[in-house]
Design a protein around this motif. Sequence first.
Motif, short mmCIF file in Angstrom:
data_model
loop_
_atom_site.label_atom_id
_atom_site.label_comp_id
_atom_site.label_asym_id
_atom_site.label_seq_id
_atom_site.Cartn_x
_atom_site.Cartn_y
_atom_site.Cartn_z
N ASP A 128 0.84 -1.20 0.00
CA ASP A 128 0.00 0.00 0.00
C ASP A 128 0.88 1.25 0.00
O ASP A 128 2.11 1.17 0.02
CB ASP A 128 -0.98 -0.01 1.18
CG ASP A 128 -0.27 -0.08 2.54
OD1 ASP A 128 0.96 0.14 2.60
OD2 ASP A 128 -0.96 -0.36 3.54
N MET A 129 0.23 2.42 -0.01
CA MET A 129 0.99 3.66 -0.12
C MET A 129 1.94 3.90 1.06
O MET A 129 3.10 4.26 0.83
CB MET A 129 0.03 4.84 -0.27
CG MET A 129 0.73 6.18 -0.46
SD MET A 129 1.76 6.23 -1.96
CE MET A 129 0.48 6.48 -3.19
N PRO A 130 1.51 3.72 2.31
CA PRO A 130 2.47 3.93 3.41
C PRO A 130 3.70 3.06 3.30
O PRO A 130 4.81 3.51 3.62
CB PRO A 130 1.65 3.60 4.66
CG PRO A 130 0.23 3.90 4.28
CD PRO A 130 0.14 3.47 2.84
N GLU A 131 3.55 1.83 2.82
CA GLU A 131 4.70 0.94 2.68
C GLU A 131 5.64 1.43 1.58
O GLU A 131 6.87 1.36 1.71
CB GLU A 131 4.25 -0.49 2.38
CG GLU A 131 5.38 -1.48 2.19
CD GLU A 131 6.28 -1.63 3.41
OE1 GLU A 131 7.45 -2.02 3.23
OE2 GLU A 131 5.83 -1.34 4.55
N ILE A 132 5.08 1.95 0.48
CA ILE A 132 5.92 2.48 -0.59
C ILE A 132 6.74 3.66 -0.08
O ILE A 132 7.94 3.75 -0.31
CB ILE A 132 5.06 2.90 -1.80
CG1 ILE A 132 4.43 1.66 -2.46
CG2 ILE A 132 5.90 3.66 -2.82
CD1 ILE A 132 3.44 1.97 -3.57
N VAL A 133 6.08 4.57 0.63
CA VAL A 133 6.79 5.72 1.20
C VAL A 133 7.89 5.25 2.15
O VAL A 133 9.01 5.78 2.15
CB VAL A 133 5.81 6.67 1.91
CG1 VAL A 133 6.57 7.78 2.63
CG2 VAL A 133 4.82 7.28 0.91
N CYS A 134 7.58 4.24 2.95
CA CYS A 134 8.55 3.69 3.91
C CYS A 134 9.75 3.10 3.18
O CYS A 134 10.91 3.30 3.60
CB CYS A 134 7.88 2.64 4.78
SG CYS A 134 8.94 1.94 6.06
N CYS A 220 -0.26 10.75 3.49
CA CYS A 220 0.84 10.47 2.56
C CYS A 220 0.96 11.51 1.46
O CYS A 220 1.64 11.27 0.45
CB CYS A 220 0.65 9.08 1.94
SG CYS A 220 0.86 7.71 3.10
N SER A 221 0.34 12.66 1.63
CA SER A 221 0.39 13.74 0.64
C SER A 221 1.42 14.79 1.03
O SER A 221 1.41 15.27 2.17
CB SER A 221 -0.98 14.42 0.51
OG SER A 221 -1.93 13.57 -0.09
N PRO A 222 2.29 15.17 0.12
CA PRO A 222 3.23 16.25 0.43
C PRO A 222 2.55 17.54 0.89
O PRO A 222 3.08 18.26 1.72
CB PRO A 222 3.97 16.45 -0.90
CG PRO A 222 3.96 15.09 -1.52
CD PRO A 222 2.60 14.54 -1.18
N CYS A 223 1.36 17.84 0.36
CA CYS A 223 0.68 19.07 0.77
C CYS A 223 0.30 19.02 2.25
O CYS A 223 0.24 20.06 2.91
CB CYS A 223 -0.53 19.35 -0.11
SG CYS A 223 -1.88 18.18 0.00
N ARG A 224 0.08 17.84 2.78
CA ARG A 224 -0.20 17.68 4.21
C ARG A 224 1.03 18.09 5.03
O ARG A 224 0.90 18.58 6.16
CB ARG A 224 -0.59 16.22 4.49
CG ARG A 224 -0.46 15.75 5.94
CD ARG A 224 -1.48 16.38 6.85
NE ARG A 224 -1.40 15.82 8.19
CZ ARG A 224 -0.53 16.20 9.13
NH1 ARG A 224 0.37 17.15 8.85
NH2 ARG A 224 -0.53 15.64 10.32
N HIS A 225 2.20 17.91 4.47
CA HIS A 225 3.46 18.15 5.19
C HIS A 225 4.18 19.40 4.67
O HIS A 225 5.39 19.53 4.88
CB HIS A 225 4.36 16.93 5.05
CG HIS A 225 3.72 15.65 5.52
ND1 HIS A 225 3.61 15.32 6.86
CD2 HIS A 225 3.12 14.64 4.83
CE1 HIS A 225 2.99 14.16 6.98
NE2 HIS A 225 2.68 13.72 5.76
N VAL A 226 3.47 20.28 4.03
CA VAL A 226 4.12 21.42 3.38
C VAL A 226 4.83 22.32 4.38
O VAL A 226 5.88 22.90 4.08
CB VAL A 226 3.11 22.21 2.52
CG1 VAL A 226 2.09 22.95 3.38
CG2 VAL A 226 3.84 23.17 1.59
N ASP A 227 4.30 22.45 5.60
CA ASP A 227 4.98 23.28 6.60
C ASP A 227 6.34 22.68 6.97
O ASP A 227 7.34 23.40 7.09
CB ASP A 227 4.11 23.44 7.84
CG ASP A 227 2.92 24.35 7.62
OD1 ASP A 227 3.06 25.33 6.85
OD2 ASP A 227 1.85 24.10 8.19
N ALA A 228 6.38 21.37 7.16
CA ALA A 228 7.65 20.70 7.48
C ALA A 228 8.60 20.79 6.30
O ALA A 228 9.81 21.04 6.48
CB ALA A 228 7.40 19.24 7.85
#
Length: 300
Positions: A128-134, A220-228
């Motif tokens: 799944d997506m979290p595993e790909i990111v991991c 898992c969206s970059p926009c969710r983490h845009v501040d970081a």
Amino acid sequence: MTSEWDETFMQQTRKERELQYSPSKWFTRISPPAAFVEHHISLLTKGSEQAKQSLECALNISYGDKPLEKLDIFGGQTLPAGAPILCYLHGGDWAMMGREVSSFMAPPLMSAGIIVIVIGYHKAPEVDMPEIVCEVKKAMSYILKWANNRGSRSVYVGGHCAGGHLAAMMLSVDWTKELGVSKDLLKGAVLVAGVFDLRPLVDTYIGDPLKLTRDVAWECSPCRHVDAIASLSRHRKLMAVMGENDTPAFRQQSIQFVEALKKRGVPVQVKDFEEYDHFQINENSWSEYKGIANMILSKD
């Protein structure tokens, strides 16, 4: 409060969203759509085979224990220890293509003095997506340690479409805390027609194999983490590459992500190729657009 992210997808049907994220259905230079995708993969495959036959490279290097957790390094033995590095992540809706057909950009970049590392990862529906990111995070950990040990001055991460999404996610990681490497080692990113908000893909043929729920897509969206990303990227060099003839949704994804970063004080270079569609951007930009190599080679 009005969201800075385009949320018109919430009023769209599944069919409408799938069309927006199916670029092969928008162009007529090759038909039918399946032949369009086959042509793109064929070009990348041919270029990658030529790269592996003509360039110094180390293939199938394991960065983890799973079968596809491997990477290929071009120029690691022949280029200087301090040479900059580009880590490339392939596209294909997180479900197609692979490392084996993704070294097509190595010849022009390596000839400019840039080491190219192509990252492989497992794809949907196996993971799944979290595993790909991991997995990609694991690969970047391996590469950053390798780069630090050899004395490389800079590492860049880049990719096309799904690879652009994964590259952007790596910008949200504090690698100094994770690995103890210099905060300046990951110097920047080249994001080619990336996907930075995964929520429109929930309940589509793209999101279903990834088991995307609304919560998982947002996390898992970059926009969710845009501040970081912005906080960690004050001194990084970022580039967004777009195509004039890409689908409206893909163009909007890049535009809103760039605007969000600039709003937070992070400069982003933008290259918008006239007349290029979603596939031509990846096929041609790495060799035609000297700005990519110039940015990676710059010591500023």
